[in-house]
Design an enzyme around this catalytic site. Structure first.
Site, PDB file in Angstrom:
ATOM      1  N   LYS A 173      29.991  36.958   9.716  1.00  0.00           N
ATOM      2  CA  LYS A 173      31.044  36.771   8.618  1.00  0.00           C
ATOM      3  C   LYS A 173      32.413  35.978   9.363  1.00  0.00           C
ATOM      4  O   LYS A 173      32.661  36.392  10.370  1.00  0.00           O
ATOM      5  CB  LYS A 173      31.738  38.472   8.399  1.00  0.00           C
ATOM      6  N   GLY A 226      38.977  38.708  17.410  1.00  0.00           N
ATOM      7  CA  GLY A 226      39.886  38.602  16.557  1.00  0.00           C
ATOM      8  C   GLY A 226      41.161  39.623  17.033  1.00  0.00           C
ATOM      9  O   GLY A 226      41.105  39.527  18.134  1.00  0.00           O
ATOM     10  N   THR A 230      42.166  45.263  15.043  1.00  0.00           N
ATOM     11  CA  THR A 230      40.988  45.162  14.366  1.00  0.00           C
ATOM     12  C   THR A 230      40.057  45.707  15.386  1.00  0.00           C
ATOM     13  O   THR A 230      39.026  46.632  15.034  1.00  0.00           O
ATOM     14  CB  THR A 230      40.582  43.825  13.721  1.00  0.00           C
ATOM     15  N   GLU A 248      36.354  40.568  21.906  1.00  0.00           N
ATOM     16  CA  GLU A 248      37.184  39.318  22.154  1.00  0.00           C
ATOM     17  C   GLU A 248      38.662  39.483  21.571  1.00  0.00           C
ATOM     18  O   GLU A 248      38.727  39.099  20.170  1.00  0.00           O
ATOM     19  CB  GLU A 248      36.676  38.053  22.211  1.00  0.00           C
ATOM     20  N   CYS A 282      44.126  31.584  20.996  1.00  0.00           N
ATOM     21  CA  CYS A 282      44.172  32.875  21.945  1.00  0.00           C
ATOM     22  C   CYS A 282      44.573  32.591  23.233  1.00  0.00           C
ATOM     23  O   CYS A 282      45.129  33.316  24.023  1.00  0.00           O
ATOM     24  CB  CYS A 282      42.774  33.678  21.856  1.00  0.00           C
ATOM     25  N   GLU A 384      52.136  39.683  20.551  1.00  0.00           N
ATOM     26  CA  GLU A 384      51.367  38.710  20.339  1.00  0.00           C
ATOM     27  C   GLU A 384      51.826  37.816  19.141  1.00  0.00           C
ATOM     28  O   GLU A 384      51.934  38.572  18.061  1.00  0.00           O
ATOM     29  CB  GLU A 384      49.869  38.668  20.276  1.00  0.00           C
TER      30      GLU A 384
HETATM   31  P1  NAD Z   1      41.661  39.659  12.722  1.00  0.00           P
HETATM   32  O1  NAD Z   1      41.241  40.775  13.606  1.00  0.00           O
HETATM   33  O2  NAD Z   1      42.518  39.950  11.487  1.00  0.00           O
HETATM   34  O3  NAD Z   1      40.386  39.345  11.987  1.00  0.00           O
HETATM   35  C1  NAD Z   1      39.175  38.787  12.700  1.00  0.00           C
HETATM   36  C2  NAD Z   1      38.005  38.804  11.855  1.00  0.00           C
HETATM   37  O4  NAD Z   1      37.664  40.478  11.822  1.00  0.00           O
HETATM   38  C3  NAD Z   1      38.208  38.267  10.261  1.00  0.00           C
HETATM   39  O5  NAD Z   1      36.898  37.797  10.097  1.00  0.00           O
HETATM   40  C4  NAD Z   1      38.522  39.556   9.510  1.00  0.00           C
HETATM   41  O6  NAD Z   1      37.814  39.436   8.297  1.00  0.00           O
HETATM   42  C5  NAD Z   1      37.611  40.770  10.125  1.00  0.00           C
HETATM   43  N1  NAD Z   1      37.987  42.095   9.911  1.00  0.00           N
HETATM   44  C6  NAD Z   1      39.281  42.572   9.713  1.00  0.00           C
HETATM   45  N2  NAD Z   1      39.174  43.883   9.536  1.00  0.00           N
HETATM   46  C7  NAD Z   1      38.126  43.938   9.867  1.00  0.00           C
HETATM   47  C8  NAD Z   1      37.249  45.590   9.965  1.00  0.00           C
HETATM   48  N3  NAD Z   1      38.056  46.761   9.689  1.00  0.00           N
HETATM   49  N4  NAD Z   1      36.080  45.723  10.562  1.00  0.00           N
HETATM   50  C9  NAD Z   1      35.389  44.430  10.658  1.00  0.00           C
HETATM   51  N5  NAD Z   1      35.917  43.388  10.495  1.00  0.00           N
HETATM   52  C10 NAD Z   1      37.148  42.988  10.083  1.00  0.00           C
HETATM   53  O7  NAD Z   1      41.837  38.318  13.555  1.00  0.00           O
HETATM   54  P2  NAD Z   1      42.639  37.016  12.878  1.00  0.00           P
HETATM   55  O8  NAD Z   1      43.956  37.088  12.393  1.00  0.00           O
HETATM   56  O9  NAD Z   1      41.342  36.408  12.069  1.00  0.00           O
HETATM   57  O10 NAD Z   1      42.540  36.179  14.219  1.00  0.00           O
HETATM   58  C11 NAD Z   1      43.663  36.236  15.408  1.00  0.00           C
HETATM   59  C12 NAD Z   1      43.425  37.046  16.387  1.00  0.00           C
HETATM   60  O11 NAD Z   1      42.309  36.723  17.145  1.00  0.00           O
HETATM   61  C13 NAD Z   1      44.541  36.972  17.196  1.00  0.00           C
HETATM   62  O12 NAD Z   1      44.964  38.137  17.753  1.00  0.00           O
HETATM   63  C14 NAD Z   1      43.911  36.154  18.501  1.00  0.00           C
HETATM   64  O13 NAD Z   1      44.317  36.346  19.849  1.00  0.00           O
HETATM   65  C15 NAD Z   1      42.485  36.766  18.465  1.00  0.00           C
HETATM   66  N6  NAD Z   1      41.397  35.768  19.166  1.00  0.00           N
HETATM   67  C16 NAD Z   1      41.017  36.172  20.207  1.00  0.00           C
HETATM   68  C17 NAD Z   1      40.211  35.387  21.087  1.00  0.00           C
HETATM   69  C18 NAD Z   1      39.354  35.591  22.209  1.00  0.00           C
HETATM   70  O14 NAD Z   1      38.677  34.896  22.650  1.00  0.00           O
HETATM   71  N7  NAD Z   1      39.992  36.625  22.826  1.00  0.00           N
HETATM   72  C19 NAD Z   1      39.966  34.023  20.168  1.00  0.00           C
HETATM   73  C20 NAD Z   1      40.422  33.784  19.139  1.00  0.00           C
HETATM   74  C21 NAD Z   1      41.263  34.552  18.600  1.00  0.00           C
END
Ligand code: NAD
Length: 480
Positions: A173, A226, A230, A248, A282, A384
């Protein structure tokens, strides 16, 4: 208007209930396509397709998997311009960045794991005179891959490529905020001849689609990138089901600048590490600590360079800073600028919405923002923000800067600038971070493990570790 479709069982299909969500272009603030508002019914179909594909795919020789994945690489490279434009339109990032970073890296991810799968071996251990043990690594089965919006195709493929190469079948997804390049990838998978059901892409929201993947009893592992909140929710659901988990998560990365650094190189890279992709990487350094003798000089030059960045239409080749990915995220970042002022911060550059004209008059743009005068433990320096906002502050000693750097709940990455070799090693070893860049930033060798410590995640991606993540290890012990 393009209607994005799910990719299930080798076909592009509408969501079971026929519902769609609007997909916005951040640079214009307008709806430009629609994506499936899928739910657990679509996830169920995808899991069934992945289960059906698993026996044949897991027994497909590595050389054949390699050939199919390399066809996909060639197609991504063929469509570089179209994919870069789609990524930029979906996300708001400059098309030049999508063209030079996101899409080439998506091709590299598949190339790396296609070739890695050809070179994996299993160890054997000789219990002298008694037995021979060998370790069998077998693909797990159906796995779930869930990715965010900031580097859409780059991070989506970073998970999918090792899973498929390892012989698993996948239900994936992408973020509902940036669904387009995953959709285009579905079409390329069909063209590349990826067998039906090996990769299934279900588009939609986290609460409906993501949580259905995580809680599905037949999904053996979850690879998630993400936000930390989450990640917590996913771990809460998946841990009692004993699924393998790779998380991650978020970051609040320090950028530590010592007075003896290579000044010009540091300055150029610090502008990049602060504001690339509108600070929505990130790994961006959002807390900049500068040794006191260099502080005033750095502050003056940094403000000049950052103020010269060109905020503009992401499609324009000369744009350095594009649009913020969505209206809610735009509001969140602006609220942190208000908070920083309340906490006593002074805005040295930016601090406002950037107003553009013509096509981008209603887009979500924020000026690259530099803030000083905040304590290391205030909310602005602890939470963040994930946007074009950095803080700067001086320090006097190594101990002091390490205590500031390590004072946050996160531990994703850190950057250190010094020409003193001993100090570089000493400080790197004491930083609480999964990756430390010394005199550089975002330099990645795909063979190295990648991931955060503390609340930035568990598990490692990259290298052979990621292939192993998607396998079960079995020891066979033969008495001789
Ligand atoms: P998010 O956690 O809101 O969403 C990430 C993904 O998870 C999306 O596809 C979303 O639809 C899905 N999701 C949301 N709720 C869920 C649930 N209950 N169960 C399963 N899936 C669910 O994050 P975002 O706003 O899309 O991305 C930004 C975040 O990602 C920032 O915190 C950033 O630091 C982090 N990030 C981390 C890395 C890393 O490598 N550590 C890399 C890129 C981004």
């Amino acid at each position: 208007m393009t209607k994005i479709e799910n990719y299930i069982g080798g076909e592009l299909v509408a969501p079971v209930l026929g519902r769609y969500l609007d997909n916005f272009e951040p640079a214009t603030g307008e709806v430009y396509s629609q994506l499936p508002d899928s739910d657990e019914r679509d996830v169920e179909r995808a899991v069934e397709a992945a289960k059906a594909a698993f026996p044949a795919w897991s027994m497909t020789p590595a050389e054949e998997r390699f050939a199919i994945l390399m066809r996909l690489v060639a197609l991504i490279e063929r469509d570089l311009d179209a994919l870069a434009l789609a990524e930029s339109t979906d996300n708001g990032k400059p098309v030049s960045l999508a063209r030079s970073l996101d899409i080439p890296r998506a091709a590299s991810n598949f190339r790396f794991y296609a070739t890695a799968a050809m070179h994996t071996g299993n160890e054997s251990h000789d219990t002298t005179g008694v037995a021979i043990n060998y370790t069998l690594r077998q693909p797990l089965g159906v796995v779930g891959c869930i990715s965010p919006w900031n580097l859409p195709l780059y991070l989506f493929t970073w998970k999918i490529a090792p899973a498929i190469a390892a012989g698993c079948t996948v239900v994936a997804k992408p973020s509902e905020v940036t669904p387009m390049t995953a959709y285009l990838l579905s079409k390329l998978c069909i063209e590349a001849g990826l067998p039906a059901g090996v990769l299934n892409i279900v588009q939609g929201t986290g609460p409906k689609v993501g949580s259905a993947i995580v809680s599905h009893k037949d999904v053996k592992a979850i690879s998630f990138t993400g936000g930390t909140k989450t990640g917590e929710e996913i771990a809460r659901v998946a841990a009692p089901m004993f699924k393998k988990l790779s998380l991650e998560l978020g970051g609040k990365n320090p950028n530590i600048i010592f007075a003896d650094c290579n000044y010009e190189e540091m300055l150029v890279t610090t502008v990049r590490s602060s504001f690339s992709n509108q600070g929505e990487i990130c790994l961006c350094g959002s807390r900049i600590f500068v040794e006191r003798p260099l502080y005033d000089r750095f502050k003056e030059d940094f403000v000049v360079r950052v103020s010269a960045l060109r905020i503009g239409d992401p499609r324009d080749a000369s744009t350095n800073v594009g649009a913020i990915v969505s209206e809610p995220h735009f509001e969140k970042i602006m609220s942190y600028i208000v908070l920083a002022r309340q906490e006593g911060g002074q805005i040295l550059a930016g601090g406002k919405q950037a107003l553009l004209e013509d096509r981008c008059a209603n887009g979500w743009f924020i000026e690259p923002t530099i803030i000083e005068g905040l304590l290391h433990d205030c909310r602005t320096n602890q939470e963040e923000i994930f946007g074009p906002v950095v803080t700067i502050m001086p320090f006097d000693t190594e101990e002091e800067v390490l205590s500031y750097a390590n004072s946050v709940r996160y531990g994703l990455s850190a950057t250190v600038w010094t020409e003193n070799l001993s100090r570089a090693h000493r400080v790197s070893s004491q930083l609480e971070a999964g990756i430390v860049w010394v005199n550089c930033w975002l330099l990645r060798d795909l063979r190295t493990p990648f991931g955060g410590v503390k609340d930035s995640g568990v598990g490692r991606e990259g290298g052979f570790e990621a292939l192993r993540f998607f396998t079960e290890e079995k020891n066979v012990c033969i008495k001789i």
